[in-house]
Enzyme design. Sequence first.
Site, PDB file in Angstrom:
ATOM      1  N   LYS A  58      -1.804 -14.270 -50.124  1.00 59.94           N
ATOM      2  CA  LYS A  58      -1.560 -15.698 -49.858  1.00 59.94           C
ATOM      3  C   LYS A  58      -2.871 -16.485 -49.896  1.00 59.94           C
ATOM      4  N   VAL A 191       8.297  -9.224 -56.846  1.00 60.74           N
ATOM      5  CA  VAL A 191       7.565 -10.158 -55.993  1.00 60.74           C
ATOM      6  C   VAL A 191       6.052 -10.069 -56.241  1.00 60.74           C
ATOM      7  N   ILE A 192       5.522  -8.850 -56.284  1.00 59.75           N
ATOM      8  CA  ILE A 192       4.072  -8.700 -56.470  1.00 59.75           C
ATOM      9  C   ILE A 192       3.676  -9.158 -57.873  1.00 59.75           C
ATOM     10  N   GLU A 211       9.077  -6.475 -67.774  1.00 55.52           N
ATOM     11  CA  GLU A 211      10.098  -6.155 -66.771  1.00 55.52           C
ATOM     12  C   GLU A 211      11.171  -5.276 -67.408  1.00 55.52           C
ATOM     13  N   VAL A 245       8.419   0.539 -70.508  1.00 59.15           N
ATOM     14  CA  VAL A 245       7.083   1.020 -70.865  1.00 59.15           C
ATOM     15  C   VAL A 245       7.158   2.502 -71.204  1.00 59.15           C
ATOM     16  N   ALA A 276       3.142  -3.021 -60.884  1.00 61.22           N
ATOM     17  CA  ALA A 276       3.805  -3.548 -59.676  1.00 61.22           C
ATOM     18  C   ALA A 276       5.301  -3.289 -59.811  1.00 61.22           C
ATOM     19  N   ASP A 319       8.379  -0.233 -43.282  1.00 61.80           N
ATOM     20  CA  ASP A 319       8.553   0.179 -44.684  1.00 61.80           C
ATOM     21  C   ASP A 319       8.923   1.652 -44.841  1.00 61.80           C
ATOM     22  N   ALA A 327       7.294  -7.521 -44.056  1.00 60.67           N
ATOM     23  CA  ALA A 327       6.543  -7.458 -42.802  1.00 60.67           C
ATOM     24  C   ALA A 327       7.408  -7.901 -41.621  1.00 60.67           C
ATOM     25  N   HIS A 451      12.695 -38.330 -41.627  1.00 57.80           N
ATOM     26  CA  HIS A 451      12.510 -38.889 -42.967  1.00 57.80           C
ATOM     27  C   HIS A 451      11.101 -39.454 -43.087  1.00 57.80           C
TER      28      HIS A 451
HETATM   29  P1  FAD Z   1       2.036  -0.840 -43.395  1.00 52.50           P
HETATM   30  O1  FAD Z   1       1.631  -2.241 -43.326  1.00 52.50           O
HETATM   31  O2  FAD Z   1       1.887  -0.119 -44.685  1.00 52.50           O
HETATM   32  O3  FAD Z   1       1.183  -0.099 -42.266  1.00 52.50           O
HETATM   33  C1  FAD Z   1       1.278   1.275 -42.058  1.00 52.50           C
HETATM   34  C2  FAD Z   1      -0.007   1.747 -41.409  1.00 52.50           C
HETATM   35  O4  FAD Z   1       0.176   3.087 -40.970  1.00 52.50           O
HETATM   36  C3  FAD Z   1      -1.203   1.744 -42.360  1.00 52.50           C
HETATM   37  O5  FAD Z   1      -2.305   1.132 -41.764  1.00 52.50           O
HETATM   38  C4  FAD Z   1      -1.460   3.231 -42.584  1.00 52.50           C
HETATM   39  O6  FAD Z   1      -2.831   3.504 -42.806  1.00 52.50           O
HETATM   40  C5  FAD Z   1      -1.003   3.808 -41.258  1.00 52.50           C
HETATM   41  N1  FAD Z   1      -0.669   5.245 -41.310  1.00 52.50           N
HETATM   42  C6  FAD Z   1       0.100   5.899 -42.224  1.00 52.50           C
HETATM   43  N2  FAD Z   1       0.166   7.211 -41.901  1.00 52.50           N
HETATM   44  C7  FAD Z   1      -0.574   7.388 -40.782  1.00 52.50           C
HETATM   45  C8  FAD Z   1      -0.887   8.506 -39.978  1.00 52.50           C
HETATM   46  N3  FAD Z   1      -0.425   9.744 -40.250  1.00 52.50           N
HETATM   47  N4  FAD Z   1      -1.683   8.322 -38.909  1.00 52.50           N
HETATM   48  C9  FAD Z   1      -2.150   7.081 -38.595  1.00 52.50           C
HETATM   49  N5  FAD Z   1      -1.883   5.974 -39.324  1.00 52.50           N
HETATM   50  C10 FAD Z   1      -1.098   6.136 -40.404  1.00 52.50           C
HETATM   51  N6  FAD Z   1       5.692  -8.694 -46.970  1.00 52.50           N
HETATM   52  C11 FAD Z   1       6.092  -9.878 -46.477  1.00 52.50           C
HETATM   53  O7  FAD Z   1       6.965  -9.909 -45.590  1.00 52.50           O
HETATM   54  N7  FAD Z   1       5.528 -11.058 -46.911  1.00 52.50           N
HETATM   55  C12 FAD Z   1       4.579 -11.077 -47.871  1.00 52.50           C
HETATM   56  O8  FAD Z   1       4.106 -12.147 -48.249  1.00 52.50           O
HETATM   57  C13 FAD Z   1       4.151  -9.841 -48.418  1.00 52.50           C
HETATM   58  N8  FAD Z   1       3.201  -9.814 -49.372  1.00 52.50           N
HETATM   59  C14 FAD Z   1       2.787  -8.605 -49.869  1.00 52.50           C
HETATM   60  C15 FAD Z   1       1.832  -8.599 -50.873  1.00 52.50           C
HETATM   61  C16 FAD Z   1       1.385  -7.406 -51.390  1.00 52.50           C
HETATM   62  C17 FAD Z   1       0.331  -7.394 -52.480  1.00 52.50           C
HETATM   63  C18 FAD Z   1       1.902  -6.177 -50.878  1.00 52.50           C
HETATM   64  C19 FAD Z   1       1.398  -4.849 -51.398  1.00 52.50           C
HETATM   65  C20 FAD Z   1       2.863  -6.168 -49.893  1.00 52.50           C
HETATM   66  C21 FAD Z   1       3.325  -7.385 -49.378  1.00 52.50           C
HETATM   67  N9  FAD Z   1       4.317  -7.446 -48.409  1.00 52.50           N
HETATM   68  C22 FAD Z   1       4.742  -8.647 -47.923  1.00 52.50           C
HETATM   69  C23 FAD Z   1       4.942  -6.223 -47.864  1.00 52.50           C
HETATM   70  C24 FAD Z   1       4.297  -5.881 -46.496  1.00 52.50           C
HETATM   71  O9  FAD Z   1       2.924  -5.679 -46.681  1.00 52.50           O
HETATM   72  C25 FAD Z   1       4.949  -4.628 -45.909  1.00 52.50           C
HETATM   73  O10 FAD Z   1       6.339  -4.828 -45.823  1.00 52.50           O
HETATM   74  C26 FAD Z   1       4.392  -4.361 -44.525  1.00 52.50           C
HETATM   75  O11 FAD Z   1       3.008  -4.170 -44.549  1.00 52.50           O
HETATM   76  C27 FAD Z   1       5.055  -3.116 -43.927  1.00 52.50           C
HETATM   77  O12 FAD Z   1       4.565  -2.916 -42.629  1.00 52.50           O
HETATM   78  P2  FAD Z   1       4.494  -1.455 -41.987  1.00 52.50           P
HETATM   79  O13 FAD Z   1       3.863  -1.630 -40.651  1.00 52.50           O
HETATM   80  O14 FAD Z   1       5.819  -0.815 -42.075  1.00 52.50           O
HETATM   81  O15 FAD Z   1       3.544  -0.623 -42.942  1.00 52.50           O
HETATM   82  P1  NAD Z   2       9.777  -5.232 -56.417  1.00 58.11           P
HETATM   83  O1  NAD Z   2      10.840  -4.250 -56.104  1.00 58.11           O
HETATM   84  O2  NAD Z   2       9.840  -6.582 -55.847  1.00 58.11           O
HETATM   85  O3  NAD Z   2       9.688  -5.441 -58.000  1.00 58.11           O
HETATM   86  C1  NAD Z   2       9.465  -4.387 -58.881  1.00 58.11           C
HETATM   87  C2  NAD Z   2       9.935  -4.832 -60.261  1.00 58.11           C
HETATM   88  O4  NAD Z   2       9.491  -3.876 -61.197  1.00 58.11           O
HETATM   89  C3  NAD Z   2      11.453  -4.911 -60.379  1.00 58.11           C
HETATM   90  O5  NAD Z   2      11.813  -6.122 -60.986  1.00 58.11           O
HETATM   91  C4  NAD Z   2      11.811  -3.717 -61.229  1.00 58.11           C
HETATM   92  O6  NAD Z   2      12.965  -3.911 -62.003  1.00 58.11           O
HETATM   93  C5  NAD Z   2      10.573  -3.582 -62.079  1.00 58.11           C
HETATM   94  N1  NAD Z   2      10.328  -2.246 -62.612  1.00 58.11           N
HETATM   95  C6  NAD Z   2      10.529  -1.051 -62.009  1.00 58.11           C
HETATM   96  N2  NAD Z   2      10.140  -0.048 -62.820  1.00 58.11           N
HETATM   97  C7  NAD Z   2       9.676  -0.611 -63.959  1.00 58.11           C
HETATM   98  C8  NAD Z   2       9.120  -0.107 -65.160  1.00 58.11           C
HETATM   99  N3  NAD Z   2       8.968   1.194 -65.365  1.00 58.11           N
HETATM  100  N4  NAD Z   2       8.740  -0.992 -66.107  1.00 58.11           N
HETATM  101  C9  NAD Z   2       8.895  -2.326 -65.919  1.00 58.11           C
HETATM  102  N5  NAD Z   2       9.413  -2.861 -64.798  1.00 58.11           N
HETATM  103  C10 NAD Z   2       9.795  -2.014 -63.839  1.00 58.11           C
HETATM  104  O7  NAD Z   2       8.417  -4.477 -56.047  1.00 58.11           O
HETATM  105  P2  NAD Z   2       6.939  -5.030 -55.944  1.00 58.11           P
HETATM  106  O8  NAD Z   2       6.820  -6.359 -56.588  1.00 58.11           O
HETATM  107  O9  NAD Z   2       6.063  -3.919 -56.391  1.00 58.11           O
HETATM  108  O10 NAD Z   2       6.777  -5.231 -54.388  1.00 58.11           O
HETATM  109  C11 NAD Z   2       6.859  -4.078 -53.510  1.00 58.11           C
HETATM  110  C12 NAD Z   2       7.395  -4.479 -52.176  1.00 58.11           C
HETATM  111  O11 NAD Z   2       6.480  -5.323 -51.509  1.00 58.11           O
HETATM  112  C13 NAD Z   2       8.706  -5.209 -52.281  1.00 58.11           C
HETATM  113  O12 NAD Z   2       9.661  -4.523 -51.506  1.00 58.11           O
HETATM  114  C14 NAD Z   2       8.462  -6.556 -51.715  1.00 58.11           C
HETATM  115  O13 NAD Z   2       9.491  -6.966 -50.854  1.00 58.11           O
HETATM  116  C15 NAD Z   2       7.166  -6.418 -50.944  1.00 58.11           C
HETATM  117  N6  NAD Z   2       6.421  -7.668 -51.155  1.00 58.11           N
HETATM  118  C16 NAD Z   2       6.883  -8.796 -50.581  1.00 58.11           C
HETATM  119  C17 NAD Z   2       6.248  -9.989 -50.823  1.00 58.11           C
HETATM  120  C18 NAD Z   2       6.779 -11.227 -50.199  1.00 58.11           C
HETATM  121  O14 NAD Z   2       7.573 -11.120 -49.271  1.00 58.11           O
HETATM  122  N7  NAD Z   2       6.377 -12.413 -50.655  1.00 58.11           N
HETATM  123  C19 NAD Z   2       5.151 -10.046 -51.659  1.00 58.11           C
HETATM  124  C20 NAD Z   2       4.729  -8.882 -52.264  1.00 58.11           C
HETATM  125  C21 NAD Z   2       5.368  -7.690 -51.998  1.00 58.11           C
END
Ligand code: FAD
Ligand code: NAD
Length: 475
Positions: A58, A191-192, A211, A245, A276, A319, A327, A451
């Site tokens: 963000k 999304v990513i 895609e 791919v 992604a 997750d 999150a 408004h």
């Molecule tokens: P995580 O955030 O993955 O945290 C898990 C933690 O557990 C990590 O720190 C890991 O190191 C630790 N861990 C794992 N195993 C062990 C172990 N054995 N001992 C100790 N620690 C351990 N979601 C949204 O809702 N809004 C968004 O805008 C959004 N944007 C995103 C953008 C990107 C680029 C990505 C990759 C993800 C995004 N997400 C977003 C998804 C979001 O990040 C995840 O849904 C969220 O982080 C999940 O939270 P979690 O606590 O389950 O896991």
């Molecule tokens: P995603 O599931 O949102 O999208 C993955 C996309 O890749 C899908 O459209 C799928 O059809 C496509 N795909 C899968 N295999 C493929 C292949 N071999 N070739 C081409 N396309 C293929 O997953 P993401 O974008 O990687 O995000 C991962 C997770 O992180 C999601 O669950 C998402 O909710 C979370 N996230 C959330 C936010 C947000 O809330 N704004 C932002 C980033 C990530």
Amino acid sequence: MPDAFDVVVIGAGPAGYPAAIRAAQNGLTVACIDAWKNRDGSNAFGGTCLNAGCIPSKALLESSELYLRANSEFAVHGIHVSGVELDLAAMQKRRAGIVHTMTGGVAALLKAAGATAIHGTARLRPGRLVEVTSADGAQSEIKARHVILASGSVPTELKALPFDHRFILDSWDALELASVPRKLIVIGAGVIGLELGSVWRRLGAEVMVLEALEKFLAIADQQLALEAMRHFKKQGLDIRLGAKVTGALVAEGSVSVQYQDGSGAHSLSADQVIVAVGRRPYSADLFSADSGVGLDARGFIQVDEQCRTGAENVWAVGDCVRGPMLAHKGKEEGIAVADRIAGRYAHVNYEVIPSVIYTAPEIAWVGKTEEQLKADGISYKSGVFPFAASGRARAMQAAAGFAKILAASDTDTILGVHIIGPLAGELIAEATLAMEFQASAEDLQRTIHAHPTLAEALHEAALAVDRRAIDNINR
Ligand code: FAD
Ligand code: NAD
């Protein structure tokens, strides 16, 4: 450090750290152990979301949008700027600074709540014995009354394109680039792919998105997906659907990607590729085989509706368990489990979880899509209000998109809300609250909206459900 706690939380991401804080608020003794390591070797709390996900993405979305607007939109406002220059190092420094502040904030919150926060790796053994290897290598063992597993997820790798973190990037790599690629291929228009593809497109990269599915944003309402596709194409994102791919080759500082679609085999080359294609649950060496915790066929930790695993008093949230990888979903599960452990009432309403894609225009929804309602045979009414008819959106030079409300034909209960437009991610909160309270379209119609605000779009969409919109022609 004590060797016994009421609750041990493994993972301090958005699912784990709120669970630890709530458990401490409930008067329980808590340890929260997290293994996150940054690429400079430092440890940090906050998990994927704060370190390599929600927050840094963000930060870059905001900066890149400002850069784009300075270049292309200021003149419309009568502001002439010259010499707009990209200082990517400064942009990345700001991103890193925000992450540092926010992750430091998690450590401070855990401390203030009275939870013991430990940087280290944890492993669950039978009887809720938790082995801890601290970041400094020290080994210890903690006995817990309850254990909450919140180990999160990691990016899915494609066999044909294993991450090398230089040319074939995961989402974390893609957030930390030191230069703007001239040509960038994004695999996956999820999304990513859309968020990070937008960042680098705005900063000047030529971006091609491959895609696999024929349908764009298949999980979203298709009226909204079509509108989104139109805008992304206009912005120059070259999105190719139905693209499978088949291989990739890294040579002489560039990557070529082969893919197949309905029209045959193709090859694209670029400086870098972001893969992604989704994330997979992470539980490597998290529990011993005899701990009683099980995984499902896709690698998610098996839990019931209330996040109980198969082992007594061992819970799992976020997750690493079924449900959307968001999150806020993990946070609610973590809080709910901490309340259940304390004998308090808790619930997570999985039917009302908002989704937001932070592109421009922003995309947000909650509840059912039109496609889902049709498939379920549910009769519904639909009201749409275009931001083009919103004075506030016009003033903001952000009049693209619409808000749509779907309500049950018989009861008028709101079943789904779909928004594409300015600050859709903020606007969806009102719709989420309305749905949580099982509001009807009429409830929103009778709610006074200030408004001129963007929120009036929801008011007008609710009125349009009954063809009683005031600021748009009812059709
Ligand atoms: P995580 O955030 O993955 O945290 C898990 C933690 O557990 C990590 O720190 C890991 O190191 C630790 N861990 C794992 N195993 C062990 C172990 N054995 N001992 C100790 N620690 C351990 N979601 C949204 O809702 N809004 C968004 O805008 C959004 N944007 C995103 C953008 C990107 C680029 C990505 C990759 C993800 C995004 N997400 C977003 C998804 C979001 O990040 C995840 O849904 C969220 O982080 C999940 O939270 P979690 O606590 O389950 O896991
Ligand atoms: P995603 O599931 O949102 O999208 C993955 C996309 O890749 C899908 O459209 C799928 O059809 C496509 N795909 C899968 N295999 C493929 C292949 N071999 N070739 C081409 N396309 C293929 O997953 P993401 O974008 O990687 O995000 C991962 C997770 O992180 C999601 O669950 C998402 O909710 C979370 N996230 C959330 C936010 C947000 O809330 N704004 C932002 C980033 C990530």
